[in-house]
Design a protein around this motif. Structure first.
Motif, mmCIF file in Angstrom:
data_model
loop_
_atom_site.group_PDB
_atom_site.id
_atom_site.type_symbol
_atom_site.label_atom_id
_atom_site.label_comp_id
_atom_site.label_asym_id
_atom_site.label_seq_id
_atom_site.Cartn_x
_atom_site.Cartn_y
_atom_site.Cartn_z
ATOM 1 N N TRP A 1 0.801 -0.939 0.175
ATOM 2 C CA TRP A 1 0.115 -0.219 -0.246
ATOM 3 C C TRP A 1 0.688 1.532 -0.031
ATOM 4 O O TRP A 1 0.651 2.028 -0.733
ATOM 5 N N LEU A 2 1.955 1.499 0.773
ATOM 6 C CA LEU A 2 2.858 1.965 0.756
ATOM 7 C C LEU A 2 3.589 2.459 -0.352
ATOM 8 O O LEU A 2 3.547 3.870 -1.019
ATOM 9 N N PHE A 3 3.850 1.721 -1.144
ATOM 10 C CA PHE A 3 5.013 1.309 -1.915
ATOM 11 C C PHE A 3 3.280 2.055 -4.029
ATOM 12 O O PHE A 3 4.013 2.619 -4.391
ATOM 13 N N MET A 4 2.222 1.607 -3.728
ATOM 14 C CA MET A 4 2.332 2.057 -4.184
ATOM 15 C C MET A 4 0.619 3.133 -4.338
ATOM 16 O O MET A 4 0.758 3.570 -5.244
ATOM 17 N N LEU A 5 1.379 3.575 -2.948
ATOM 18 C CA LEU A 5 0.106 5.293 -3.069
ATOM 19 C C LEU A 5 1.260 5.905 -3.151
ATOM 20 O O LEU A 5 0.707 7.424 -3.307
ATOM 21 N N GLY A 6 2.254 5.903 -2.979
ATOM 22 C CA GLY A 6 3.587 6.951 -2.885
ATOM 23 C C GLY A 6 3.518 6.967 -4.509
ATOM 24 O O GLY A 6 4.628 7.989 -4.809
ATOM 25 N N LEU A 7 4.138 5.781 -5.476
ATOM 26 C CA LEU A 7 3.967 5.995 -7.381
ATOM 27 C C LEU A 7 2.622 6.234 -7.288
ATOM 28 O O LEU A 7 3.078 7.466 -8.245
ATOM 29 N N LEU A 8 1.354 6.242 -7.099
ATOM 30 C CA LEU A 8 0.188 7.361 -8.023
ATOM 31 C C LEU A 8 0.641 8.666 -7.453
ATOM 32 O O LEU A 8 -0.013 9.499 -7.768
ATOM 33 N N GLY A 9 0.843 9.276 -5.705
ATOM 34 C CA GLY A 9 0.536 10.591 -4.940
ATOM 35 C C GLY A 9 1.782 11.234 -5.835
ATOM 36 O O GLY A 9 1.687 12.275 -6.257
ATOM 37 N N ILE A 10 3.209 10.407 -6.336
ATOM 38 C CA ILE A 10 3.823 11.623 -6.874
ATOM 39 C C ILE A 10 3.733 12.176 -8.446
ATOM 40 O O ILE A 10 4.274 12.613 -8.740
ATOM 41 N N GLY A 11 2.755 10.815 -8.640
ATOM 42 C CA GLY A 11 3.134 10.920 -10.264
ATOM 43 C C GLY A 11 2.372 12.026 -10.318
ATOM 44 O O GLY A 11 2.233 12.158 -11.531
ATOM 45 N N LEU A 12 0.985 11.540 -9.651
ATOM 46 C CA LEU A 12 -0.612 13.207 -9.924
ATOM 47 C C LEU A 12 0.448 14.029 -9.706
ATOM 48 O O LEU A 12 0.049 15.439 -9.951
ATOM 49 N N ALA A 13 1.236 14.097 -8.714
ATOM 50 C CA ALA A 13 1.354 15.784 -7.915
ATOM 51 C C ALA A 13 2.725 16.422 -8.675
ATOM 52 O O ALA A 13 1.821 17.508 -9.665
#
Length: 207
Positions: A109-121
């Motif tokens: 969860w941390l890894f995937m949320l990190g990828l998604l959050g960084i990408g969208l930001a």
């Protein structure tokens, strides 16, 4: 700045240099503005490309698009986005720790949320400093997982490391910090509107 002749200057021919004045040439203004605009667009393009790297990694691992993640092995299919990578760590001081983390739900969860959050930001051009902090932490952990300084893996085979320090994880971390420091979200992004929000004005680290 005044220029004074040296008292012991030797006689001879000297090329006269025009004195600088406080007024810049007429072309300096437009040239500087054009250079600034070019720099802003270069950073914006770098921001979008870097954002797509992170966002695509999330999409491929989440849905198994058949690139790094085979079809049917995506996160939504029950696959683990961290198990393959972390269980394969074979060098470095955190080898056993990464093996313990491999496939853990919290790590996924941390890894995937990190990828998604960084990408969208990065794509939107908002929250670049939080994205830089999160991305640098992620890249640091992945750097330690691959451990470029090692010449050999734990089983004695060559690590095939091409550089003992500078690898692509370090480059990504530097790029993320540079984008945030440059305010790269203002061009081709929502950065200007984001910085005008009261919450962001109160907490500048959210920029």
């Amino acid at each position: 700045m005044a220029v004074h002749d040296h008292p012991h200057r030797r006689p001879g021919w000297h090329v006269p240099f025009p004195r600088r004045t406080g007024t810049a040439p007429a072309s300096a203004g437009p040239t500087t503005a054009a250079a600034t605009a070019t720099t802003a667009h270069v950073f914006a393009g770098l921001r979008l490309l870097t954002g797509f790297v992170f966002l695509w990694a999330f999409l491929d691992k989440a849905f198994g698009l058949g690139y790094a993640t085979p079809s049917g092995k995506g996160w939504i299919d029950g696959g683990s986005p961290t198990k393959g990578f972390l269980s394969g760590v074979a060098a470095g001081p955190m080898e056993s720790t990464f093996h313990d983390w491999a496939g853990a739900p919290w790590a996924d969860w941390l890894f995937m949320l990190g990828l998604l959050g960084i990408g969208l930001a990065l794509i939107a051009g908002i929250g670049l400093w939080p994205a830089a902090f999160a991305g640098t932490a992620m890249m640091a952990l992945m750097w330690v997982a691959e451990w470029p300084p090692a010449r050999h893996l734990s089983d004695g085979t060559p690590s095939m490391s091409t550089n003992p320090f500078a690898d692509y994880h370090l480059i990504y971390a530097v790029v993320l910090v540079a984008l945030a420091a440059a305010g790269a979200g203002a061009t081709w992004g929502l950065g200007r509107a984001w910085t005008r929000l009261p919450l962001v004005g109160r907490y500048p680290w959210l920029r």
